[in-house]
Write a protein that holds these residues in place. Structure first.
Motif, PDB file in Angstrom:
ATOM      1  N   ALA A 135       0.833  -1.207   0.000  1.00 11.47           N
ATOM      2  CA  ALA A 135       0.000   0.000   0.000  1.00 11.47           C
ATOM      3  C   ALA A 135       0.869   1.258   0.000  1.00 11.47           C
ATOM      4  CB  ALA A 135      -0.931  -0.013   1.207  1.00 11.47           C
ATOM      5  N   ASP A 136       1.941   1.252   0.759  1.00 11.48           N
ATOM      6  CA  ASP A 136       2.840   2.414   0.780  1.00 11.48           C
ATOM      7  C   ASP A 136       3.481   2.653  -0.579  1.00 11.48           C
ATOM      8  OD1 ASP A 136       2.340   3.182   3.410  1.00 11.48           O
ATOM      9  OD2 ASP A 136       3.970   1.943   4.223  1.00 11.48           O
ATOM     10  N   VAL A 137       3.791   1.587  -1.296  1.00 12.87           N
ATOM     11  CA  VAL A 137       4.335   1.726  -2.654  1.00 12.87           C
ATOM     12  C   VAL A 137       3.306   2.426  -3.548  1.00 12.87           C
ATOM     13  CG1 VAL A 137       5.024   0.432  -4.729  1.00 12.87           C
ATOM     14  CG2 VAL A 137       5.964  -0.189  -2.488  1.00 12.87           C
ATOM     15  N   VAL A 138       2.041   2.038  -3.420  1.00 11.13           N
ATOM     16  CA  VAL A 138       0.982   2.665  -4.218  1.00 11.13           C
ATOM     17  C   VAL A 138       0.874   4.145  -3.866  1.00 11.13           C
ATOM     18  CG1 VAL A 138      -1.513   2.724  -4.650  1.00 11.13           C
ATOM     19  CG2 VAL A 138      -0.305   0.532  -4.575  1.00 11.13           C
ATOM     20  N   LEU A 139       0.869   4.463  -2.563  1.00 10.19           N
ATOM     21  CA  LEU A 139       0.753   5.860  -2.151  1.00 10.19           C
ATOM     22  C   LEU A 139       1.958   6.677  -2.594  1.00 10.19           C
ATOM     23  CD1 LEU A 139      -1.509   7.312  -0.310  1.00 10.19           C
ATOM     24  CD2 LEU A 139      -1.706   4.868  -0.616  1.00 10.19           C
ATOM     25  N   ASP A 140       3.136   6.084  -2.582  1.00  9.46           N
ATOM     26  CA  ASP A 140       4.320   6.786  -3.087  1.00  9.46           C
ATOM     27  C   ASP A 140       4.178   7.079  -4.581  1.00  9.46           C
ATOM     28  OD1 ASP A 140       5.451   6.735  -0.561  1.00  9.46           O
ATOM     29  OD2 ASP A 140       6.752   5.010  -0.988  1.00  9.46           O
ATOM     30  N   ARG A 141       3.612   6.126  -5.320  1.00  8.61           N
ATOM     31  CA  ARG A 141       3.386   6.340  -6.751  1.00  8.61           C
ATOM     32  C   ARG A 141       2.376   7.466  -6.955  1.00  8.61           C
ATOM     33  NH1 ARG A 141      -0.450   4.484  -9.771  1.00  8.61           N
ATOM     34  NH2 ARG A 141      -0.992   2.710  -8.453  1.00  8.61           N
ATOM     35  N   TRP A 142       1.304   7.467  -6.154  1.00  5.14           N
ATOM     36  CA  TRP A 142       0.320   8.539  -6.245  1.00  5.14           C
ATOM     37  C   TRP A 142       0.982   9.891  -5.975  1.00  5.14           C
ATOM     38  CZ3 TRP A 142      -4.746   7.041  -3.192  1.00  5.14           C
ATOM     39  CH2 TRP A 142      -5.324   5.900  -3.763  1.00  5.14           C
ATOM     40  N   ALA A 143       1.856   9.933  -4.965  1.00  5.68           N
ATOM     41  CA  ALA A 143       2.498  11.192  -4.570  1.00  5.68           C
ATOM     42  C   ALA A 143       3.341  11.770  -5.697  1.00  5.68           C
ATOM     43  CB  ALA A 143       3.345  10.977  -3.323  1.00  5.68           C
ATOM     44  N   GLY A 144       3.879  10.931  -6.562  1.00  6.63           N
ATOM     45  CA  GLY A 144       4.697  11.405  -7.674  1.00  6.63           C
ATOM     46  C   GLY A 144       3.964  11.459  -9.000  1.00  6.63           C
ATOM     47  N   ALA A 145       2.682  11.216  -8.990  1.00  7.59           N
ATOM     48  CA  ALA A 145       1.898  11.171 -10.230  1.00  7.59           C
ATOM     49  C   ALA A 145       1.693  12.575 -10.794  1.00  7.59           C
ATOM     50  CB  ALA A 145       0.546  10.515  -9.974  1.00  7.59           C
ATOM     51  N   PRO A 146       1.545  12.673 -12.111  1.00  5.97           N
ATOM     52  CA  PRO A 146       1.239  13.979 -12.703  1.00  5.97           C
ATOM     53  C   PRO A 146      -0.187  14.455 -12.390  1.00  5.97           C
ATOM     54  CG  PRO A 146       1.417  12.291 -14.421  1.00  5.97           C
ATOM     55  CD  PRO A 146       1.782  11.641 -13.120  1.00  5.97           C
ATOM     56  N   ASP A 147      -1.069  13.535 -12.036  1.00  6.81           N
ATOM     57  CA  ASP A 147      -2.462  13.875 -11.726  1.00  6.81           C
ATOM     58  C   ASP A 147      -2.527  14.584 -10.371  1.00  6.81           C
ATOM     59  OD1 ASP A 147      -5.150  13.737 -10.705  1.00  6.81           O
ATOM     60  OD2 ASP A 147      -5.581  12.125 -12.111  1.00  6.81           O
ATOM     61  N   PRO A 148      -2.980  15.845 -10.336  1.00  3.24           N
ATOM     62  CA  PRO A 148      -3.018  16.578  -9.066  1.00  3.24           C
ATOM     63  C   PRO A 148      -3.971  15.963  -8.041  1.00  3.24           C
ATOM     64  CG  PRO A 148      -4.116  17.833 -10.796  1.00  3.24           C
ATOM     65  CD  PRO A 148      -3.475  16.650 -11.457  1.00  3.24           C
ATOM     66  N   TRP A 149      -5.035  15.301  -8.512  1.00  4.81           N
ATOM     67  CA  TRP A 149      -5.969  14.675  -7.573  1.00  4.81           C
ATOM     68  C   TRP A 149      -5.322  13.493  -6.872  1.00  4.81           C
ATOM     69  CZ3 TRP A 149      -9.885  17.332  -5.982  1.00  4.81           C
ATOM     70  CH2 TRP A 149     -10.415  18.317  -6.811  1.00  4.81           C
ATOM     71  N   LEU A 150      -4.511  12.722  -7.578  1.00  7.40           N
ATOM     72  CA  LEU A 150      -3.800  11.605  -6.941  1.00  7.40           C
ATOM     73  C   LEU A 150      -2.765  12.115  -5.961  1.00  7.40           C
ATOM     74  CD1 LEU A 150      -3.145   8.840  -9.630  1.00  7.40           C
ATOM     75  CD2 LEU A 150      -4.648   8.770  -7.640  1.00  7.40           C
ATOM     76  N   ARG A 151      -2.038  13.168  -6.334  1.00 10.16           N
ATOM     77  CA  ARG A 151      -1.044  13.726  -5.410  1.00 10.16           C
ATOM     78  C   ARG A 151      -1.731  14.224  -4.139  1.00 10.16           C
ATOM     79  NH1 ARG A 151       0.826  16.316 -10.071  1.00 10.16           N
ATOM     80  NH2 ARG A 151       0.195  18.340  -9.210  1.00 10.16           N
ATOM     81  N   ARG A 152      -2.859  14.898  -4.295  1.00  7.87           N
ATOM     82  CA  ARG A 152      -3.605  15.382  -3.128  1.00  7.87           C
ATOM     83  C   ARG A 152      -4.099  14.211  -2.277  1.00  7.87           C
ATOM     84  NH1 ARG A 152      -6.253  19.703  -0.942  1.00  7.87           N
ATOM     85  NH2 ARG A 152      -8.330  19.341  -0.089  1.00  7.87           N
ATOM     86  N   ALA A 153      -4.615  13.175  -2.928  1.00  8.38           N
ATOM     87  CA  ALA A 153      -5.095  12.001  -2.199  1.00  8.38           C
ATOM     88  C   ALA A 153      -3.956  11.339  -1.424  1.00  8.38           C
ATOM     89  CB  ALA A 153      -5.744  11.001  -3.148  1.00  8.38           C
ATOM     90  N   ALA A 154      -2.782  11.263  -2.026  1.00 10.77           N
ATOM     91  CA  ALA A 154      -1.636  10.672  -1.331  1.00 10.77           C
ATOM     92  C   ALA A 154      -1.295  11.479  -0.088  1.00 10.77           C
ATOM     93  CB  ALA A 154      -0.425  10.592  -2.268  1.00 10.77           C
ATOM     94  N   GLU A 155      -1.292  12.786  -0.239  1.00  9.16           N
ATOM     95  CA  GLU A 155      -0.975  13.657   0.894  1.00  9.16           C
ATOM     96  C   GLU A 155      -2.013  13.520   2.008  1.00  9.16           C
ATOM     97  OE1 GLU A 155      -0.682  18.392   1.938  1.00  9.16           O
ATOM     98  OE2 GLU A 155      -0.327  17.758  -0.125  1.00  9.16           O
ATOM     99  N   LEU A 156      -3.292  13.560   1.647  1.00  7.88           N
ATOM    100  CA  LEU A 156      -4.354  13.480   2.650  1.00  7.88           C
ATOM    101  C   LEU A 156      -4.465  12.097   3.285  1.00  7.88           C
ATOM    102  CD1 LEU A 156      -7.189  15.521   0.894  1.00  7.88           C
ATOM    103  CD2 LEU A 156      -5.726  16.255   2.792  1.00  7.88           C
ATOM    104  N   SER A 157      -3.998  11.078   2.582  1.00  8.33           N
ATOM    105  CA  SER A 157      -4.107   9.708   3.090  1.00  8.33           C
ATOM    106  C   SER A 157      -3.081   9.371   4.161  1.00  8.33           C
ATOM    107  CB  SER A 157      -3.949   8.708   1.938  1.00  8.33           C
ATOM    108  OG  SER A 157      -4.988   8.857   1.011  1.00  8.33           O
ATOM    109  N   ARG A 158      -2.009  10.101   4.191  1.00  5.88           N
ATOM    110  CA  ARG A 158      -0.965   9.829   5.184  1.00  5.88           C
ATOM    111  C   ARG A 158      -1.480  10.163   6.576  1.00  5.88           C
ATOM    112  NH1 ARG A 158       2.801   6.829   2.335  1.00  5.88           N
ATOM    113  NH2 ARG A 158       3.124   7.839   0.335  1.00  5.88           N
TER     114      ARG A 158
END
Length: 172
Positions: A135-158
């Motif tokens: 799961a952490d690998v997935v969230l790390d991928r989200w954090a570096g994604a070009p999609d701003p919604w995924l980056r925001r979700a990664a940040e808020l999910s921590r």
């Protein structure tokens, strides 16, 4: 449509208000359709559906959330979020792929933020060992994604991330 999805959709339409639908569209934009059901109606509908369908398994919950999300209607998508919130204890790290799709399609903080804070965050908190590592690998991928919604979700999910400001919603 499954019986559970039919129940949710019909209930949300019964609870609809054209005035609330117009207000939601003005506030949230034209990207979705709006029934005009209140947040309370959405939550109550999911509560009632879960009482009628007490035996829903993990696969039933995830399939129903996808079925609800599939129609571009704000209240149905919010119902999918509420369903996942209600049964987050049944979810596992493999469900992050489905949630990622929802976040990418949400395009609204009113949908994406609760997915991150009320579904992904508690899901992560319940994971251990290899499941947590994956799961952490997935969230790390989200954090570096070009999609701003995924980056925001990664940040808020921590777990240490600040909660987004409360939204006052009279529509959803």
């Amino acid at each position: 449509m499954t019986d559970a999805c039919d129940f949710v959709d019909a209930s949300l339409q019964r609870e609809s208000s054209w005035l609330r639908a117009e207000e939601a569209q003005a506030r949230l934009g034209d990207g979705l359709q709006y029934y005009g059901a209140s947040v309370g109606a959405v939550r109550g509908t999911i509560r009632d559906m879960l009482r009628r369908h007490r035996d829903l398994t993990h696969d039933d919950i995830t399939a129903l959330s996808t079925e609800l999300w599939s129609a571009p209607v704000f209240e149905r998508r919010l119902a999918a979020v509420v369903l996942l919130q209600s049964r987050v204890a049944l979810l596992d790290n493999s469900d992050l792929t489905r949630i990622e799709g929802f976040v990418r399609e949400a395009q609204l903080g009113e949908l994406a933020d609760p997915l991150a804070t009320d579904v992904v965050r508690p899901l992560l908190a319940g994971l251990e060992g290899q499941a947590r590592v994956r799961a952490d690998v997935v969230l790390d991928r989200w954090a570096g994604a070009p999609d701003p919604w995924l980056r925001r979700a990664a940040e808020l999910s921590r777990a240490d991330a600040p909660q987004p400001p409360a939204r006052r919603s009279t529509t959803a």
